[in-house]
Design a protein around this motif. Sequence first.
Motif, PDB file in Angstrom:
ATOM      1  N   ALA A  30       0.811  -1.216   0.000  1.00 58.52           N
ATOM      2  CA  ALA A  30       0.000   0.000   0.000  1.00 58.52           C
ATOM      3  C   ALA A  30       0.846   1.269   0.000  1.00 58.52           C
ATOM      4  N   LEU A  31       1.966   1.247   0.709  1.00 52.94           N
ATOM      5  CA  LEU A  31       2.786   2.453   0.781  1.00 52.94           C
ATOM      6  C   LEU A  31       3.548   2.692  -0.518  1.00 52.94           C
ATOM      7  N   LEU A  32       3.846   1.633  -1.260  1.00 54.33           N
ATOM      8  CA  LEU A  32       4.396   1.828  -2.605  1.00 54.33           C
ATOM      9  C   LEU A  32       3.372   2.543  -3.479  1.00 54.33           C
ATOM     10  N   GLN A 113      11.169  -2.506  -0.155  1.00 52.76           N
ATOM     11  CA  GLN A 113      10.069  -2.714   0.788  1.00 52.76           C
ATOM     12  C   GLN A 113      10.403  -3.853   1.749  1.00 52.76           C
ATOM     13  N   PHE A 114      10.483  -3.531   3.019  1.00 51.70           N
ATOM     14  CA  PHE A 114      10.593  -4.527   4.079  1.00 51.70           C
ATOM     15  C   PHE A 114      11.797  -5.455   3.894  1.00 51.70           C
ATOM     16  N   LEU A 115      12.962  -4.868   3.660  1.00 50.46           N
ATOM     17  CA  LEU A 115      14.196  -5.658   3.557  1.00 50.46           C
ATOM     18  C   LEU A 115      14.680  -5.995   4.971  1.00 50.46           C
ATOM     19  N   LEU A 140      14.055   7.196  -4.499  1.00 49.83           N
ATOM     20  CA  LEU A 140      14.395   6.073  -3.626  1.00 49.83           C
ATOM     21  C   LEU A 140      13.286   5.950  -2.608  1.00 49.83           C
ATOM     22  N   LEU A 141      12.614   4.796  -2.588  1.00 53.02           N
ATOM     23  CA  LEU A 141      11.552   4.552  -1.628  1.00 53.02           C
ATOM     24  C   LEU A 141      11.937   3.374  -0.746  1.00 53.02           C
ATOM     25  N   ILE A 142      12.000   3.619   0.553  1.00 56.87           N
ATOM     26  CA  ILE A 142      12.330   2.587   1.544  1.00 56.87           C
ATOM     27  C   ILE A 142      11.179   2.498   2.529  1.00 56.87           C
ATOM     28  N   VAL A 143      10.690   1.295   2.753  1.00 51.15           N
ATOM     29  CA  VAL A 143       9.665   1.057   3.776  1.00 51.15           C
ATOM     30  C   VAL A 143      10.143  -0.111   4.632  1.00 51.15           C
ATOM     31  N   LEU A 144      10.161   0.102   5.949  1.00 53.82           N
ATOM     32  CA  LEU A 144      10.603  -0.932   6.883  1.00 53.82           C
ATOM     33  C   LEU A 144       9.638  -1.008   8.059  1.00 53.82           C
ATOM     34  N   THR A 185       6.169   7.745  10.120  1.00 51.07           N
ATOM     35  CA  THR A 185       5.709   6.447  10.587  1.00 51.07           C
ATOM     36  C   THR A 185       4.215   6.327  10.313  1.00 51.07           C
ATOM     37  N   VAL A 186       3.839   5.214   9.705  1.00 51.24           N
ATOM     38  CA  VAL A 186       2.439   4.985   9.333  1.00 51.24           C
ATOM     39  C   VAL A 186       1.927   3.768  10.097  1.00 51.24           C
ATOM     40  N   ARG A 187       0.798   3.911  10.742  1.00 48.06           N
ATOM     41  CA  ARG A 187       0.183   2.808  11.479  1.00 48.06           C
ATOM     42  C   ARG A 187      -0.952   2.230  10.641  1.00 48.06           C
ATOM     43  N   SER A 188      -0.949   0.894  10.486  1.00 51.14           N
ATOM     44  CA  SER A 188      -1.965   0.221   9.679  1.00 51.14           C
ATOM     45  C   SER A 188      -2.571  -0.935  10.463  1.00 51.14           C
ATOM     46  N   PRO A 189      -3.834  -1.273  10.192  1.00 47.96           N
ATOM     47  CA  PRO A 189      -4.438  -2.448  10.834  1.00 47.96           C
ATOM     48  C   PRO A 189      -3.645  -3.702  10.482  1.00 47.96           C
TER      49      PRO A 189
END
Length: 210
Positions: A30-32, A113-115, A140-144, A185-189
């Motif tokens: 979703a964040l991508l 994403q999530f490396l 550059l998009l990084i999500v962890l 920081t993003v909070r998700s269900p």
Amino acid sequence: MTETHALEAAEFWEARYRDGGPVWSGRPNALLVRETEELTPGTALDLGCGEGGDAVWLASRGWRVTGVDISRTALERAAGHAAEAGVADRTTWERHVLGETFPGGTYDLVNAQFLQSPVPLDQQTVLRRAADAVAPGGTLLIVLHAGWPSWQTEPPFPAQFPTLAEVPEQLALPEGEWTVVAQETVRSPHTSPDGAQGHRDNHVWHFRRH
């Protein structure tokens, strides 16, 4: 990463994909979607692409995507999904043990994403190489993950959870060459395997190279 650690990582991820059914949903993260749906399509590099959910979505929007993973089985599934979606001509799949080998060239979008892994992964080196692979004007998009889900009472394995400030410090991007588009920081269900309702926090870093 030592040769022993590389072998351990390769065996772990290959077994995870080979010994069961689909590991991921097949949908893009979703964040991508949130961070890239307004970008002009170009060339993209998807690191740790798994079964291709992000890469296939990007390709369906006009990107030419190189998907990278350590597992041959994951890459085979990703190629199959690309063919089913009619985007095989816009996708390329490469096997790399990130931290040791890395795709050549530069890209308009590098997606990481999530490396995060239960087996050894030189996350800092991989993310620095990801930044180096961004072309001028690119993203550059990084999500962890920022931590375990709220319902996780005991960590199942040691994990790397960098703080929001740590990744920019580790990247050490040259001043004046990059713009921070998002750092939050993003909070998700997040629902547990047995149906417990909860949430999970993820960190997002979106950088644009000048």
